[in-house]
Design an enzyme around this catalytic site. Structure first.
Site, PDB file in Angstrom:
ATOM      1  N   ASP A 104       0.860  -1.226   0.113  1.00 22.91           N
ATOM      2  CA  ASP A 104      -0.121  -0.081   0.173  1.00 22.91           C
ATOM      3  C   ASP A 104       0.941   1.152   0.018  1.00 22.91           C
ATOM      4  O   ASP A 104       0.317   2.239   0.355  1.00 22.91           O
ATOM      5  CB  ASP A 104      -0.945   0.000   1.430  1.00 22.91           C
ATOM      6  CG  ASP A 104       0.063  -0.356   2.490  1.00 22.91           C
ATOM      7  OD1 ASP A 104       1.242  -0.155   2.364  1.00 22.91           O
ATOM      8  OD2 ASP A 104      -0.668  -0.647   3.555  1.00 22.91           O
ATOM      9  N   GLU A 126      -0.406  -9.036  -1.047  1.00 21.04           N
ATOM     10  CA  GLU A 126      -0.807  -8.514   0.174  1.00 21.04           C
ATOM     11  C   GLU A 126      -1.862  -7.660  -0.082  1.00 21.04           C
ATOM     12  O   GLU A 126      -2.338  -6.347  -0.114  1.00 21.04           O
ATOM     13  CB  GLU A 126       0.035  -7.721   0.901  1.00 21.04           C
ATOM     14  CG  GLU A 126      -0.185  -7.521   2.347  1.00 21.04           C
ATOM     15  CD  GLU A 126       0.784  -6.648   3.095  1.00 21.04           C
ATOM     16  OE1 GLU A 126       0.700  -5.503   2.916  1.00 21.04           O
ATOM     17  OE2 GLU A 126       1.495  -7.140   3.880  1.00 21.04           O
ATOM     18  N   GLU A 140      -2.139   4.976   3.319  1.00 18.86           N
ATOM     19  CA  GLU A 140      -2.062   3.468   2.690  1.00 18.86           C
ATOM     20  C   GLU A 140      -3.575   2.922   2.458  1.00 18.86           C
ATOM     21  O   GLU A 140      -3.666   2.050   1.604  1.00 18.86           O
ATOM     22  CB  GLU A 140      -1.265   2.633   3.794  1.00 18.86           C
ATOM     23  CG  GLU A 140       0.041   2.881   3.936  1.00 18.86           C
ATOM     24  CD  GLU A 140       0.413   4.242   4.622  1.00 18.86           C
ATOM     25  OE1 GLU A 140      -0.345   4.712   5.293  1.00 18.86           O
ATOM     26  OE2 GLU A 140       1.524   4.638   4.770  1.00 18.86           O
ATOM     27  N   HIS A 221       6.634   4.993  12.903  1.00 18.45           N
ATOM     28  CA  HIS A 221       6.974   5.806  11.826  1.00 18.45           C
ATOM     29  C   HIS A 221       5.809   6.317  10.908  1.00 18.45           C
ATOM     30  O   HIS A 221       5.763   7.131  10.187  1.00 18.45           O
ATOM     31  CB  HIS A 221       7.720   5.122  10.658  1.00 18.45           C
ATOM     32  CG  HIS A 221       7.127   4.015   9.939  1.00 18.45           C
ATOM     33  ND1 HIS A 221       6.154   4.065   9.017  1.00 18.45           N
ATOM     34  CD2 HIS A 221       6.806   2.595  10.357  1.00 18.45           C
ATOM     35  CE1 HIS A 221       5.703   3.073   8.565  1.00 18.45           C
ATOM     36  NE2 HIS A 221       5.872   2.031   9.482  1.00 18.45           N
ATOM     37  N   ARG A 223       2.812   8.277   9.350  1.00 18.23           N
ATOM     38  CA  ARG A 223       2.569   9.455   9.069  1.00 18.23           C
ATOM     39  C   ARG A 223       1.446  10.329   9.930  1.00 18.23           C
ATOM     40  O   ARG A 223       1.410  11.196  10.328  1.00 18.23           O
ATOM     41  CB  ARG A 223       2.165   9.947   7.601  1.00 18.23           C
ATOM     42  CG  ARG A 223       3.466   9.613   6.820  1.00 18.23           C
ATOM     43  CD  ARG A 223       3.108  10.057   5.213  1.00 18.23           C
ATOM     44  NE  ARG A 223       4.362   9.703   4.487  1.00 18.23           N
ATOM     45  CZ  ARG A 223       4.970  10.882   3.763  1.00 18.23           C
ATOM     46  NH1 ARG A 223       4.613  12.172   3.838  1.00 18.23           N
ATOM     47  NH2 ARG A 223       6.315  10.929   3.134  1.00 18.23           N
ATOM     48  N   HIS A 253      13.236   4.865  12.791  1.00 13.30           N
ATOM     49  CA  HIS A 253      13.196   5.193  11.193  1.00 13.30           C
ATOM     50  C   HIS A 253      13.782   6.482  10.746  1.00 13.30           C
ATOM     51  O   HIS A 253      13.978   7.498  11.561  1.00 13.30           O
ATOM     52  CB  HIS A 253      11.586   5.338  10.819  1.00 13.30           C
ATOM     53  CG  HIS A 253      11.197   5.167   9.675  1.00 13.30           C
ATOM     54  ND1 HIS A 253      11.159   6.251   8.735  1.00 13.30           N
ATOM     55  CD2 HIS A 253      10.435   4.048   9.201  1.00 13.30           C
ATOM     56  CE1 HIS A 253      10.918   5.681   7.559  1.00 13.30           C
ATOM     57  NE2 HIS A 253      10.319   4.637   7.849  1.00 13.30           N
TER      58      HIS A 253
HETATM   59  C1  UD1 Z   1       6.867   4.900   3.797  1.00 15.20           C
HETATM   60  C2  UD1 Z   1       5.214   4.527   3.015  1.00 15.20           C
HETATM   61  C3  UD1 Z   1       4.631   3.488   4.552  1.00 15.20           C
HETATM   62  C4  UD1 Z   1       5.446   2.324   4.961  1.00 15.20           C
HETATM   63  C5  UD1 Z   1       6.920   3.133   5.203  1.00 15.20           C
HETATM   64  C6  UD1 Z   1       7.565   1.909   5.723  1.00 15.20           C
HETATM   65  C7  UD1 Z   1       4.150   5.888   1.680  1.00 15.20           C
HETATM   66  C8  UD1 Z   1       3.230   7.115   1.398  1.00 15.20           C
HETATM   67  N1  UD1 Z   1       4.368   5.648   2.844  1.00 15.20           N
HETATM   68  O1  UD1 Z   1       6.598   5.655   4.699  1.00 15.20           O
HETATM   69  O2  UD1 Z   1       3.348   3.278   3.849  1.00 15.20           O
HETATM   70  O3  UD1 Z   1       4.708   2.008   5.693  1.00 15.20           O
HETATM   71  O4  UD1 Z   1       7.309   3.696   4.243  1.00 15.20           O
HETATM   72  O5  UD1 Z   1       8.936   2.412   6.399  1.00 15.20           O
HETATM   73  O6  UD1 Z   1       4.326   5.238   0.602  1.00 15.20           O
HETATM   74  N2  UD1 Z   1      13.896   8.293   4.785  1.00 15.20           N
HETATM   75  C9  UD1 Z   1      15.474   8.246   4.614  1.00 15.20           C
HETATM   76  N3  UD1 Z   1      16.034   7.253   4.342  1.00 15.20           N
HETATM   77  C10 UD1 Z   1      15.287   6.105   3.777  1.00 15.20           C
HETATM   78  C11 UD1 Z   1      14.026   5.914   4.148  1.00 15.20           C
HETATM   79  C12 UD1 Z   1      13.407   7.265   4.639  1.00 15.20           C
HETATM   80  O7  UD1 Z   1      16.143   9.275   4.664  1.00 15.20           O
HETATM   81  O8  UD1 Z   1      15.888   4.980   3.635  1.00 15.20           O
HETATM   82  C13 UD1 Z   1      13.599   9.727   4.937  1.00 15.20           C
HETATM   83  C14 UD1 Z   1      13.433  10.448   4.060  1.00 15.20           C
HETATM   84  O9  UD1 Z   1      13.669  11.992   4.486  1.00 15.20           O
HETATM   85  C15 UD1 Z   1      11.898  10.501   3.411  1.00 15.20           C
HETATM   86  C16 UD1 Z   1      11.159  10.295   4.666  1.00 15.20           C
HETATM   87  O10 UD1 Z   1      12.122   9.476   5.153  1.00 15.20           O
HETATM   88  O11 UD1 Z   1      11.455  11.753   2.500  1.00 15.20           O
HETATM   89  C17 UD1 Z   1       9.945   9.533   4.317  1.00 15.20           C
HETATM   90  O12 UD1 Z   1       9.933   8.437   3.463  1.00 15.20           O
HETATM   91  P1  UD1 Z   1       8.652   8.100   2.762  1.00 15.20           P
HETATM   92  O13 UD1 Z   1       9.037   6.945   2.065  1.00 15.20           O
HETATM   93  O14 UD1 Z   1       7.932   9.340   1.905  1.00 15.20           O
HETATM   94  O15 UD1 Z   1       7.466   7.921   3.996  1.00 15.20           O
HETATM   95  P2  UD1 Z   1       7.641   6.627   5.008  1.00 15.20           P
HETATM   96  O16 UD1 Z   1       7.061   7.573   6.323  1.00 15.20           O
HETATM   97  O17 UD1 Z   1       8.924   5.872   5.132  1.00 15.20           O
HETATM   98  N1  UDP Z   2      12.362  -3.919  10.094  1.00 13.66           N
HETATM   99  C1  UDP Z   2      13.972  -3.838   9.738  1.00 13.66           C
HETATM  100  N2  UDP Z   2      14.624  -2.945  10.422  1.00 13.66           N
HETATM  101  C2  UDP Z   2      14.286  -2.137  11.312  1.00 13.66           C
HETATM  102  C3  UDP Z   2      12.903  -1.847  11.763  1.00 13.66           C
HETATM  103  C4  UDP Z   2      12.037  -2.855  10.944  1.00 13.66           C
HETATM  104  O1  UDP Z   2      14.364  -4.880   8.991  1.00 13.66           O
HETATM  105  O2  UDP Z   2      15.044  -1.387  12.200  1.00 13.66           O
HETATM  106  C5  UDP Z   2      11.667  -4.361   9.230  1.00 13.66           C
HETATM  107  C6  UDP Z   2      10.704  -5.410  10.183  1.00 13.66           C
HETATM  108  O3  UDP Z   2      11.062  -6.695  10.235  1.00 13.66           O
HETATM  109  C7  UDP Z   2       9.437  -5.559   9.084  1.00 13.66           C
HETATM  110  C8  UDP Z   2       9.598  -4.245   8.205  1.00 13.66           C
HETATM  111  O4  UDP Z   2      10.844  -3.806   8.383  1.00 13.66           O
HETATM  112  O5  UDP Z   2       9.474  -6.496   8.077  1.00 13.66           O
HETATM  113  C9  UDP Z   2       8.556  -3.293   8.617  1.00 13.66           C
HETATM  114  O6  UDP Z   2       8.849  -2.147   7.928  1.00 13.66           O
HETATM  115  P1  UDP Z   2       8.167  -0.647   8.442  1.00 13.66           P
HETATM  116  O7  UDP Z   2       7.752  -0.753   9.675  1.00 13.66           O
HETATM  117  O8  UDP Z   2       9.018   0.388   7.976  1.00 13.66           O
HETATM  118  O9  UDP Z   2       6.942  -0.526   7.406  1.00 13.66           O
HETATM  119  P2  UDP Z   2       5.273  -1.160   7.544  1.00 13.66           P
HETATM  120  O10 UDP Z   2       5.332  -2.654   7.844  1.00 13.66           O
HETATM  121  O11 UDP Z   2       4.651  -0.561   8.541  1.00 13.66           O
HETATM  122  O12 UDP Z   2       4.789  -0.778   6.199  1.00 13.66           O
END
Ligand code: UD1
Ligand code: UDP
Length: 381
Positions: A104, A126, A140, A221, A223, A253
């Site tokens: 999602d 999923e 999501e 994490h 939003r 995160h």
């Molecule tokens: C995204 C997904 C969410 C998922 C989550 C898993 C959307 C809208 N959101 O949320 O569904 O649950 O990922 O973690 O698709 N950033 C880094 N490095 C990284 C990752 C993130 O610096 O490797 C920072 C950046 O500043 C980035 C911000 O995190 O702009 C947000 O990342 P983004 O993918 O937009 O949203 P998440 O909150 O991570």
């Molecule tokens: N995870 C990881 N390292 C971390 C935290 C989470 O590998 O430090 C893994 C966790 O085992 C799970 C996935 O990341 O499989 C979950 O991702 P996240 O919580 O970012 O996203 P969501 O599942 O909420 O979309």
């Protein structure tokens, strides 16, 4: 002499961009790449950069296309625009027979939409998760409804997810219960750690310094929890950390909206370790040493029960009611008072703890990817 025409493999484009998608798709990619009926092309959006690369490395996946779209503190609209145009260009170049997306995220939604615009069949891994609240989780819930409305095959992880799709009048012959591929991923990484324990040895110093304490693992994490929700979560951790027998391990995160609050509110506490995101083997290790998981993550809600770890879910609703119904997960929202009191119950009441820890894992048997690949093979004929 005439030759029999050999059927060329079906070209499947697998699109993903974030850590959880990578974790839940690497078992499918491994299975597709091992199967001569398919040519598997991998496109990452890199909606996440570092957290995606951690998974690609451990799973041994080298993407064929990498859009590198991540920007710091990215907005949903600008991210979606970059994804839609970038993914569309890749699809025009690759010309796949089918496109696979997972879950999602913005990448999954944009990947689905870009494929639909090209009249390509989209297969959704999923599928069918619903909270029935478009603001929790946000965005999501709407992303997966969009994917559900255009998908060709819907791989539902559970019967609950299947029923949600049937209630939306999706053709029943297009919906298949496969189990969640996260359990496949967890089995795979557990096997890798057994073979090579050094893969998960990086926590040993922390484990030594917290020896004898009761470990609470935390991730956060979402939003919709930014702002007040994150403040409350930090407050709850401060309060529970007043108990000297407890230690909190919190891989934070990389989203700046999470890090700022947690760094400001939780730095300097002896028994709270704020650490960088863990790669998957190390996170699996954290799951195994934690007594309780406290999280707003989707994936962790599925993994913790599989390992017999009670999970307190810091959300108002969940699209994964199976864990709550099975008694392995409890929704606790984001009020500090409630989080602390639910944690205290699990720490102080052995019967309450055991009731959650011994419950059944409802999310799958670790064989989902094989089922998905067979269903795809049936589809391509
Ligand atoms: C995204 C997904 C969410 C998922 C989550 C898993 C959307 C809208 N959101 O949320 O569904 O649950 O990922 O973690 O698709 N950033 C880094 N490095 C990284 C990752 C993130 O610096 O490797 C920072 C950046 O500043 C980035 C911000 O995190 O702009 C947000 O990342 P983004 O993918 O937009 O949203 P998440 O909150 O991570
Ligand atoms: N995870 C990881 N390292 C971390 C935290 C989470 O590998 O430090 C893994 C966790 O085992 C799970 C996935 O990341 O499989 C979950 O991702 P996240 O919580 O970012 O996203 P969501 O599942 O909420 O979309």
């Amino acid at each position: 002499m005439s030759q029999l025409a050999s059927t060329s493999p079906a070209r499947i484009l697998v699109v993903f961009g974030t850590r959880p998608e990578a974790i839940k798709l690497f078992p499918v990619i491994h299975a597709l790449k091992a199967d001569p009926r398919f040519e598997c092309v991998v496109c990452v959006s890199a909606q996440h950069r570092q957290m995606l690369d951690q998974v690609l490395e451990i799973a041994g996946i080298v993407p064929d296309y990498d859009l590198d779209v991540m920007q710091p503190d990215q907005s949903l609209d600008a991210l979606t625009a970059r994804l839609l145009t970038g993914l569309g260009r890749v699809m025009d170049e690759v010309r796949p027979d089918r496109v696979i997306v997972q879950g999602d995220t913005a990448t999954a939604m944009a990947g689905g939409l870009a494929a639909y615009y090209r009249k390509l069949p989209v297969d959704h891994v999923e599928a069918g998760l619903r909270s029935y609240n478009i603001h929790h989780p946000w965005p999501e819930e709407v992303n997966r409804k969009i994917i559900g409305s255009l998908a060709s095959l819907h791989f539902a992880p559970t019967a609950t997810a299947q029923n949600a799709l049937l209630k939306e009048n999706v053709d029943p012959s297009r919906v298949h219960v496969t189990g969640n591929t996260v359990i496949d991923a967890l089995h795979w990484v557990t096997g890798e750690i057994e073979r090579r324990p050094e893969l998960a040895a990086g926590l040993s110093r922390l484990e030594e310094s917290f020896a004898g304490r009761r470990i609470i693992g935390v991730t956060s994490h979402r939003r919709e929890n930014f702002g007040e929700g994150m403040e409350q979560i930090a407050q709850a951790i401060r309060e529970i950390a007043q108990r000297p027998e407890v230690a909190v391990i919190f891989p934070v995160h990389l989203n700046p909206n999470v890090r700022k609050v947690m760094n400001e509110r939780l730095t300097g506490l002896d028994n709270v370790a704020l650490i960088e995101p863990l790669d998957y083997p190390h996170f699996a290790r954290l799951l195994s040493i934690a007594e309780i998981m406290l999280t707003d993550s989707g994936g962790v809600q599925e993994e913790a029960p599989a390992l017999g770890k009670p999970v307190l879910v810091m959300r108002e609703t969940t699209e994964r009611p199976e864990g709550v119904d099975a008694g392995t997960a409890r929704l606790v929202g984001t009020s500090a008072v409630t989080i602390v009191s639910e944690l205290a119950t699990l720490l102080d009441d052995k019967a309450a703890y055991d009731a959650m820890a011994q419950a059944h894992n409802p999310f799958g048997d670790g064989l989902a990817s094989g089922r998905i690949v067979e269903l795809l093979a049936r589809e391509i004929g």
